[in-house]
Write a protein that holds these residues in place. Structure first.
Motif, PDB file in Angstrom:
ATOM      1  N   ASN A 125      11.777  -0.432  12.539  1.00 16.13           N
ATOM      2  CA  ASN A 125      12.336  -0.593  11.191  1.00 16.13           C
ATOM      3  C   ASN A 125      11.289  -0.435  10.092  1.00 16.13           C
ATOM      4  O   ASN A 125      11.633  -0.277   8.919  1.00 16.13           O
ATOM      5  CB  ASN A 125      13.005  -1.963  11.063  1.00 16.13           C
ATOM      6  N   ASN A 126      10.019  -0.502  10.452  1.00 14.63           N
ATOM      7  CA  ASN A 126       8.952  -0.340   9.445  1.00 14.63           C
ATOM      8  C   ASN A 126       8.361   1.066   9.466  1.00 14.63           C
ATOM      9  O   ASN A 126       7.183   1.276   9.178  1.00 14.63           O
ATOM     10  CB  ASN A 126       7.843  -1.363   9.682  1.00 14.63           C
ATOM     11  N   SER A 127       9.178   2.055   9.788  1.00 17.52           N
ATOM     12  CA  SER A 127       8.703   3.442   9.832  1.00 17.52           C
ATOM     13  C   SER A 127       8.226   3.932   8.469  1.00 17.52           C
ATOM     14  O   SER A 127       7.525   4.936   8.369  1.00 17.52           O
ATOM     15  CB  SER A 127       9.807   4.365  10.353  1.00 17.52           C
ATOM     16  N   LYS A 128       8.589   3.167   7.409  1.00 25.03           N
ATOM     17  CA  LYS A 128       8.158   3.555   6.051  1.00 25.03           C
ATOM     18  C   LYS A 128       6.639   3.516   5.889  1.00 25.03           C
ATOM     19  O   LYS A 128       6.090   4.102   4.943  1.00 25.03           O
ATOM     20  CB  LYS A 128       8.805   2.611   5.026  1.00 25.03           C
ATOM     21  N   VAL A 129       5.929   2.818   6.785  1.00 26.15           N
ATOM     22  CA  VAL A 129       4.472   2.698   6.629  1.00 26.15           C
ATOM     23  C   VAL A 129       3.752   3.949   7.119  1.00 26.15           C
ATOM     24  O   VAL A 129       2.528   4.065   6.928  1.00 26.15           O
ATOM     25  CB  VAL A 129       3.928   1.463   7.391  1.00 26.15           C
ATOM     26  N   ILE A 130       4.448   4.887   7.778  1.00 26.14           N
ATOM     27  CA  ILE A 130       3.784   6.060   8.352  1.00 26.14           C
ATOM     28  C   ILE A 130       3.424   7.054   7.254  1.00 26.14           C
ATOM     29  O   ILE A 130       4.301   7.554   6.545  1.00 26.14           O
ATOM     30  CB  ILE A 130       4.691   6.755   9.398  1.00 26.14           C
ATOM     31  N   PRO A 131       2.116   7.354   7.074  1.00 22.81           N
ATOM     32  CA  PRO A 131       1.717   8.387   6.105  1.00 22.81           C
ATOM     33  C   PRO A 131       1.856   9.778   6.726  1.00 22.81           C
ATOM     34  O   PRO A 131       1.802   9.939   7.946  1.00 22.81           O
ATOM     35  CB  PRO A 131       0.252   8.061   5.834  1.00 22.81           C
ATOM     36  N   GLY A 152      -2.635   5.208  -1.572  1.00 19.03           N
ATOM     37  CA  GLY A 152      -2.574   4.848  -0.171  1.00 19.03           C
ATOM     38  C   GLY A 152      -3.074   3.438   0.052  1.00 19.03           C
ATOM     39  O   GLY A 152      -3.769   2.850  -0.772  1.00 19.03           O
ATOM     40  N   THR A 153      -2.713   2.879   1.197  1.00 16.36           N
ATOM     41  CA  THR A 153      -3.059   1.502   1.521  1.00 16.36           C
ATOM     42  C   THR A 153      -4.094   1.466   2.644  1.00 16.36           C
ATOM     43  O   THR A 153      -4.406   2.481   3.265  1.00 16.36           O
ATOM     44  CB  THR A 153      -1.800   0.748   1.983  1.00 16.36           C
ATOM     45  N   TRP A 154      -4.578   0.244   2.917  1.00 15.97           N
ATOM     46  CA  TRP A 154      -5.501   0.062   4.046  1.00 15.97           C
ATOM     47  C   TRP A 154      -4.823   0.483   5.329  1.00 15.97           C
ATOM     48  O   TRP A 154      -5.432   1.135   6.189  1.00 15.97           O
ATOM     49  CB  TRP A 154      -5.919  -1.414   4.111  1.00 15.97           C
ATOM     50  N   LEU A 155      -3.529   0.118   5.454  1.00 18.89           N
ATOM     51  CA  LEU A 155      -2.792   0.446   6.671  1.00 18.89           C
ATOM     52  C   LEU A 155      -2.616   1.952   6.828  1.00 18.89           C
ATOM     53  O   LEU A 155      -2.629   2.474   7.944  1.00 18.89           O
ATOM     54  CB  LEU A 155      -1.427  -0.261   6.664  1.00 18.89           C
ATOM     55  N   ASP A 156      -2.445   2.669   5.709  1.00 16.98           N
ATOM     56  CA  ASP A 156      -2.379   4.138   5.778  1.00 16.98           C
ATOM     57  C   ASP A 156      -3.596   4.695   6.513  1.00 16.98           C
ATOM     58  O   ASP A 156      -3.480   5.549   7.392  1.00 16.98           O
ATOM     59  CB  ASP A 156      -2.334   4.743   4.371  1.00 16.98           C
ATOM     60  N   SER A 157      -4.767   4.213   6.116  1.00 17.04           N
ATOM     61  CA  SER A 157      -6.008   4.723   6.714  1.00 17.04           C
ATOM     62  C   SER A 157      -6.073   4.386   8.204  1.00 17.04           C
ATOM     63  O   SER A 157      -6.500   5.206   9.021  1.00 17.04           O
ATOM     64  CB  SER A 157      -7.223   4.131   5.994  1.00 17.04           C
ATOM     65  N   ALA A 158      -5.654   3.168   8.560  1.00 16.89           N
ATOM     66  CA  ALA A 158      -5.695   2.766   9.967  1.00 16.89           C
ATOM     67  C   ALA A 158      -4.735   3.613  10.802  1.00 16.89           C
ATOM     68  O   ALA A 158      -5.065   4.039  11.923  1.00 16.89           O
ATOM     69  CB  ALA A 158      -5.359   1.286  10.090  1.00 16.89           C
ATOM     70  N   ILE A 159      -3.527   3.856  10.269  1.00 15.85           N
ATOM     71  CA  ILE A 159      -2.542   4.641  11.025  1.00 15.85           C
ATOM     72  C   ILE A 159      -2.980   6.096  11.147  1.00 15.85           C
ATOM     73  O   ILE A 159      -2.758   6.732  12.187  1.00 15.85           O
ATOM     74  CB  ILE A 159      -1.141   4.522  10.371  1.00 15.85           C
ATOM     75  N   ILE A 160      -3.621   6.646  10.104  1.00 15.99           N
ATOM     76  CA  ILE A 160      -4.132   8.020  10.197  1.00 15.99           C
ATOM     77  C   ILE A 160      -5.177   8.112  11.312  1.00 15.99           C
ATOM     78  O   ILE A 160      -5.221   9.098  12.047  1.00 15.99           O
ATOM     79  CB  ILE A 160      -4.703   8.477   8.840  1.00 15.99           C
ATOM     80  N   CYS A 161      -5.999   7.089  11.453  1.00 19.05           N
ATOM     81  CA  CYS A 161      -6.966   7.071  12.565  1.00 19.05           C
ATOM     82  C   CYS A 161      -6.231   7.116  13.898  1.00 19.05           C
ATOM     83  O   CYS A 161      -6.652   7.822  14.830  1.00 19.05           O
ATOM     84  CB  CYS A 161      -7.833   5.821  12.494  1.00 19.05           C
ATOM     85  N   TYR A 162      -5.134   6.357  14.003  1.00 22.81           N
ATOM     86  CA  TYR A 162      -4.336   6.377  15.241  1.00 22.81           C
ATOM     87  C   TYR A 162      -3.744   7.764  15.480  1.00 22.81           C
ATOM     88  O   TYR A 162      -3.791   8.286  16.608  1.00 22.81           O
ATOM     89  CB  TYR A 162      -3.211   5.335  15.154  1.00 22.81           C
ATOM     90  N   ILE A 163      -3.221   8.396  14.409  1.00 25.74           N
ATOM     91  CA  ILE A 163      -2.632   9.735  14.550  1.00 25.74           C
ATOM     92  C   ILE A 163      -3.693  10.744  14.971  1.00 25.74           C
ATOM     93  O   ILE A 163      -3.446  11.599  15.830  1.00 25.74           O
ATOM     94  CB  ILE A 163      -1.945  10.157  13.228  1.00 25.74           C
ATOM     95  N   LEU A 164      -4.879  10.646  14.390  1.00 29.30           N
ATOM     96  CA  LEU A 164      -5.976  11.546  14.771  1.00 29.30           C
ATOM     97  C   LEU A 164      -6.318  11.381  16.247  1.00 29.30           C
ATOM     98  O   LEU A 164      -6.559  12.362  16.960  1.00 29.30           O
ATOM     99  CB  LEU A 164      -7.203  11.277  13.900  1.00 29.30           C
ATOM    100  N   MET A 165      -6.358  10.131  16.712  1.00 29.00           N
ATOM    101  CA  MET A 165      -6.620   9.894  18.131  1.00 29.00           C
ATOM    102  C   MET A 165      -5.562  10.563  19.001  1.00 29.00           C
ATOM    103  O   MET A 165      -5.872  11.234  19.994  1.00 29.00           O
ATOM    104  CB  MET A 165      -6.644   8.395  18.409  1.00 29.00           C
ATOM    105  N   ASP A 166      -4.315  10.394  18.609  1.00 28.18           N
ATOM    106  CA  ASP A 166      -3.211  10.943  19.402  1.00 28.18           C
ATOM    107  C   ASP A 166      -3.220  12.466  19.390  1.00 28.18           C
ATOM    108  O   ASP A 166      -3.029  13.108  20.436  1.00 28.18           O
ATOM    109  CB  ASP A 166      -1.889  10.414  18.843  1.00 28.18           C
TER     110      ASP A 166
END
Length: 578
Positions: free
Chosen positions: A151-157, A241-255
């Protein structure tokens, strides 16, 4: 770290030579040697190392002896790296670049009235600046990641738009090895934990980010590879952008790195390539000013700089343009090794303004390497000594005198030059010792008691004998000699020959007492009918520089290297016995 020595065998003018250089990193090392020393042999040796072995053409062998084994070795950080016809340890450790004039004579062969008539012209060969990169679209599907967060898919940059800027992609390319390591257990587990945390939170995107940051920011700081990638993303996300944006982008880069690393790398590389290509176009645009210009061509998978024929450009424009484009070769995408850059006498033929511009390009290149945490060893091969030529003004530079450094100033000449203005002996030195005088003037007590020098040098004719001994060692190439004493001998003997040619005794007295300086003495001799040889006047550049440079007395090498010039030695022999 320094490159302390260069060893060359059977290449161009060197049969076997070891040069002490002590090259400093991220600094312009000005390697000074006279024409004929072998500077181009050094650049040729390094130019032959740009493969997996040392490739030396027969024409570049010592005395063109094809059977002779060629070798290049450097001493770096206490280790010796070698290159020969079977191996190349140097290119395994360093990128090698050599810049020198590369104008080639060509001829067109048109037929005129049935006859072939050669029409010569000069050609500047194209510069290959490396691989052409095609634009790559990132294989990113945002829907895949939205499913992970419920339900929190809105946080995905959207990484495609968030990292669309070339600068962030260039910096991410620089930390791609850290991106590779994000799949390790600790960062991977941390990502999984954060995803579950986000799924269980409620609120706005900003409030969710604040809650996750409060709990996990310090954990990211504890993982060096994750922090390196996060810091790059966060830096370019400031202001949006938010702190969480940066963290999720790191996760996407890993994937993305794990699922399709070639695609991710090409996407990052194209940004670096596009920026580099634009910089190159801007650089050429700044220099182009003639009615014909250099052009960048992307052809057959390579990026080339094509030049017009050399006669269509001014010499300064041509040399600076060619120099600058070659510098850009050292900035190839993805390079991480230290670099050795040799510049072979390019500076020697630029005018003052273009020398300033060329040095600016070098300083920018050094800054680039320093900012990237890399090493570059710039070697500027030249015959222009910075002691006399004031065109070099780089903040980070050192001068290295190539060749035999065993020639040192003697204690007698050191004290004479340094203290020649002391009132205790200044007039005596000027009239009887550093210039010719037939009287054997004696100030041996001053020499010995006041300056601790041999008494025999304190008699002017004994001093002349000392100068001649050093001259004899110089021309016979027999051991160490004092190059400053040799210069003094040349000056004294030129004046002696001139004095002996003056027929009138009154004019001889004027020559000794009324004329200050060798140039004035020779001018006076000419005025009374003595035909002074041109060589006597021309050599003033050598002996006057040596005897009037108090700040250069510890630079015996530069004077000695001049004296090794065979043409100069021939001039000196004639001048002291005319």
């Amino acid at each position: 770290m320094t490159i302390s020595k260069i060893h060359i065998e059977n290449i161009r003018g060197f049969e076997k030579v070891s040069l002490t250089v002590n090259l400093r990193q991220n600094c312009t090392n000005i390697l000074v040697a006279p024409n004929g020393f072998g500077k181009s042999s050094i650049s040729t040796a390094f130019n032959c190392t740009r493969g997996n072995k040392l490739n030396v053409d027969e024409k570049d062998k010592y005395k063109k002896k094809d059977a002779a084994v060629s070798r290049l070795a450097i001493e770096y950080d206490g280790n010796t790296l070698s290159a020969n016809s079977h191996l190349n340890e140097i290119s395994g450790k360093f990128d090698i670049h050599v810049i020198k004039s590369n104008i080639e004579p060509k001829a067109k062969l048109p037929k005129i009235n049935g006859f072939t008539v050669a029409k010569p012209y000069l050609e500047i060969p194209p510069i290959d600046l490396g691989t052409k990169y095609e634009k790559e679209k990132l294989n990113f599907d945002i829907k895949k990641y939205k499913l992970l967060f419920g339900n929190n898919s809105k946080v995905i940059p959207n990484i495609s738009t968030r990292c669309d800027d070339e600068l962030i992609r260039i910096e991410l390319l620089g930390v791609i090895t850290s991106i590779d390591k994000l799949k390790q257990k600790k960062p991977s587990d941390l990502f999984e934990e954060m995803i579950q945390k986000v799924k269980g939170l409620a609120g706005t995107k900003a409030s969710i980010s604040d809650q996750v940051a409060a709990e996990y920011a310090h954990k990211i700081d504890e993982l060096p590879h994750l922090k390196a990638v996060f810091d790059v993303v966060k830096k370019h996300g400031q202001g949006g952008g938010t702190w969480l944006d940066s963290a999720i982008i790191c996760y996407i880069l890993m994937d993305l790195c794990e699922s399709d690393r070639p695609n991710l790398k090409k996407w990052l590389q194209y940004a670096a390539y596009s920026r580099r290509l634009q910089n190159l176009k801007d650089f050429i645009g700044d220099i182009n000013g003639a009615w014909v210009t250099a052009e960048i061509k992307e052809t057959k998978g390579r990026v080339l700089v094509n030049f017009p024929d050399a006669l269509s450009l001014s010499n300064g424009q041509r040399d600076l343009l060619y120099f600058g484009c070659n510098l850009l070769q050292t900035q190839d995408i993805g390079r991480t090794k230290p670099c050795i850059l040799l510049i072979d006498e390019v500076f020697d033929y630029l005018d003052d303004a273009n020398i300033v511009v060329a040095q600016y390009y070098l300083s920018k290149l050094i800054d680039l390497y320093r900012n990237e945490g890399r090493e570059i060893y710039i070697c500027l091969l030249t015959h222009l000594d910075p002691i006399y030529f004031k065109g070099y003004a780089l903040k980070r530079q050192q001068t290295v005198y190539l060749g035999d450094t065993k020639q040192k100033i003697s204690e007698t000449m050191r004290k004479v030059i340094l203290n020649r203005d002391d009132t205790l002996w200044d007039k005596d030195l000027s009239r009887y010792f550093l210039h010719y005088h037939p009287d054997n003037h004696d100030i041996s007590n001053i020499f010995n008691i006041n300056y601790g020098l041999p008494k025999k040098h304190g008699k002017s004719h004994g001093f002349y004998e000392f100068l001649k001994e050093e001259w004899d060692k110089c021309v016979s190439n027999n051991g160490s000699y004092d190059p400053f004493a040799v210069c003094a001998h040349v000056r004294v003997q030129i004046e002696r020959c001139t004095y002996d040619k003056i027929q009138n005794q009154a004019d001889q007295i004027k020559f000794l007492t009324d004329c200050n300086g060798t140039a004035n003495k020779l001018d006076f001799a000419e005025s009374v009918g003595v035909p002074v040889p041109e060589a006597c006047l021309l050599l003033g550049v050598v002996y006057n520089d040596a005897l009037h440079q108090k700040g250069a007395i510890d630079k015996s090498s530069t004077i000695a290297l001049k004296l090794r010039n065979l043409g100069l030695q021939s001039m000196m022999r004639q001048a002291i016995n005319w």
